[in-house]
Structure formats: C-alpha cells, structure tokens
Motif scaffolding. Structure first.
Motif, short mmCIF file in Angstrom:
data_model
loop_
_atom_site.label_atom_id
_atom_site.label_comp_id
_atom_site.label_asym_id
_atom_site.label_seq_id
_atom_site.Cartn_x
_atom_site.Cartn_y
_atom_site.Cartn_z
N LEU A 176 0.85 -1.18 0.00
CA LEU A 176 0.00 0.00 0.00
C LEU A 176 0.89 1.24 0.00
O LEU A 176 1.74 1.40 0.88
CB LEU A 176 -0.91 0.03 1.23
N ILE A 177 0.71 2.07 -0.99
CA ILE A 177 1.51 3.29 -1.12
C ILE A 177 0.55 4.47 -1.20
O ILE A 177 -0.44 4.42 -1.92
CB ILE A 177 2.41 3.23 -2.37
N THR A 237 -4.47 1.39 -3.65
CA THR A 237 -5.36 0.28 -3.35
C THR A 237 -6.65 0.35 -4.16
O THR A 237 -7.17 1.44 -4.42
CB THR A 237 -5.69 0.21 -1.85
N LEU A 238 -7.13 -0.77 -4.56
CA LEU A 238 -8.38 -0.80 -5.32
C LEU A 238 -9.44 -1.63 -4.61
O LEU A 238 -10.42 -2.03 -5.20
CB LEU A 238 -8.12 -1.36 -6.73
N ASP A 239 -9.25 -1.89 -3.33
CA ASP A 239 -10.26 -2.57 -2.55
C ASP A 239 -11.43 -1.63 -2.31
O ASP A 239 -11.30 -0.42 -2.43
CB ASP A 239 -9.70 -3.02 -1.20
N SER A 240 -12.54 -2.18 -1.93
CA SER A 240 -13.68 -1.31 -1.63
C SER A 240 -13.43 -0.61 -0.31
O SER A 240 -12.63 -1.03 0.51
CB SER A 240 -14.96 -2.13 -1.57
N TYR A 291 -9.68 11.66 -2.36
CA TYR A 291 -8.90 10.45 -2.56
C TYR A 291 -8.82 10.18 -4.05
O TYR A 291 -9.85 10.11 -4.73
CB TYR A 291 -9.55 9.25 -1.86
N HIS A 292 -7.61 10.03 -4.55
CA HIS A 292 -7.36 9.76 -5.96
C HIS A 292 -6.73 8.38 -6.06
O HIS A 292 -5.73 8.10 -5.38
CB HIS A 292 -6.42 10.81 -6.56
N PHE A 293 -7.27 7.51 -6.88
CA PHE A 293 -6.76 6.16 -7.02
C PHE A 293 -5.91 6.07 -8.28
O PHE A 293 -6.40 6.34 -9.38
CB PHE A 293 -7.92 5.16 -7.03
N THR A 294 -4.64 5.72 -8.09
CA THR A 294 -3.70 5.70 -9.20
C THR A 294 -2.68 4.59 -8.97
O THR A 294 -2.76 3.84 -8.00
CB THR A 294 -3.04 7.09 -9.38
N SER A 295 -1.70 4.51 -9.83
CA SER A 295 -0.69 3.45 -9.75
C SER A 295 0.39 3.77 -8.72
O SER A 295 0.63 4.93 -8.37
CB SER A 295 -0.03 3.24 -11.11
N LYS A 296 1.07 2.73 -8.25
CA LYS A 296 2.19 2.91 -7.32
C LYS A 296 3.26 3.80 -7.96
O LYS A 296 3.82 4.67 -7.30
CB LYS A 296 2.81 1.56 -6.97
N GLU A 297 3.54 3.55 -9.22
CA GLU A 297 4.56 4.31 -9.92
C GLU A 297 4.26 5.80 -9.93
O GLU A 297 5.14 6.63 -9.72
CB GLU A 297 4.74 3.78 -11.35
N ALA A 298 3.01 6.16 -10.19
CA ALA A 298 2.62 7.57 -10.22
C ALA A 298 2.76 8.21 -8.84
O ALA A 298 3.21 9.36 -8.73
CB ALA A 298 1.18 7.71 -10.73
N ILE A 299 2.43 7.48 -7.80
CA ILE A 299 2.52 8.01 -6.44
C ILE A 299 3.98 8.22 -6.05
O ILE A 299 4.34 9.26 -5.49
CB ILE A 299 1.82 7.07 -5.44
N VAL A 300 4.83 7.25 -6.35
CA VAL A 300 6.26 7.38 -6.04
C VAL A 300 6.86 8.55 -6.80
O VAL A 300 7.66 9.31 -6.25
CB VAL A 300 7.01 6.06 -6.34
#
Length: 114
Positions: free
Chosen positions: A49-50, A63-66, A90-99
């Motif tokens: 989880l990032i 995370t893409l869990d509910s 809250y914005h849901f995106t990829s680990k790479e984008a967050i890093v």
C-alpha cells in the motif's frame, strides 16, 4: 529504475531539518517521509500500500479494494477520485505515479552539501 529502488532512494536521501523519515524501507513494514512544515507525507505499508498526501488534503492511493465513506460502499477504479467528509479528495492511481509525485516533492527538500 525499478520501483523498489526508487522508493529506497527516496527514503534514504538526506533532507533538510523539516523532513522526517520514520522507519527503514528495507526492514520496516511501515515507512514514511513527512514534511513537518505542512503535513505532506509519503507512506509505504507492507511494500504494497503506497500513498501520498499533500498539504491540501489530497490523497493518492494505489489500493483498489472497496471502502466505506459517506454512508456508502465504494469500489474505486484506477483514475477515479472521491471526495470524503467534504474536504478530503482520494485519488486512485498506480504505485509508480505516487512514487513519482513523492520524489518530485521531496527532491526539493534534499540537503545540499556545498
């Protein structure tokens, strides 16, 4: 550079005194880097989880869990955003984008040796 190496570099650089690193990415299950001046924080939990939160309460997570919020259960998809409690996004995106976001932010706070 592989994601693990980018995270390790981010969490092992030397920063100015307003930046605090909590934990050790290679040995801790929870590691974070915090800007004490405005609350901006990057968190890695269990290497899975990032998240990254900026000073304006925008949070990016992979995370893409509910999750439950505002009396509803939500099933987020990559690229979706949700406003929670009338102030936090809250914005849901990829680990790479967050890093990448965290790297760009904290690079500005590296300790420059002259």
């Amino acid at each position: 550079m592989p994601l693990t190496k980018k995270i390790n570099a981010l969490l092992s650089d030397k920063y100015r005194s307003n930046i605090t690193i909590l934990g050790n990415f290679e040995s801790s299950t929870f590691t974070s880097i915090l800007d004490n001046n405005n609350g901006t924080i990057f968190i890695v939990s269990d290497s899975d989880l990032i998240s990254f939160k900026d000073q304006h309460c925008n949070i990016w997570v992979n995370t893409l869990d509910s999750f439950h919020a505002n009396g509803k259960e939500h099933y987020p998809k990559l690229g979706e955003s949700y406003k929670i409690h009338d102030e936090t996004f809250y914005h849901f995106t990829s680990k790479e984008a967050i890093v990448e976001m965290a790297s760009q932010y904290f690079d500005k706070h590296k300790y420059d040796i002259i």
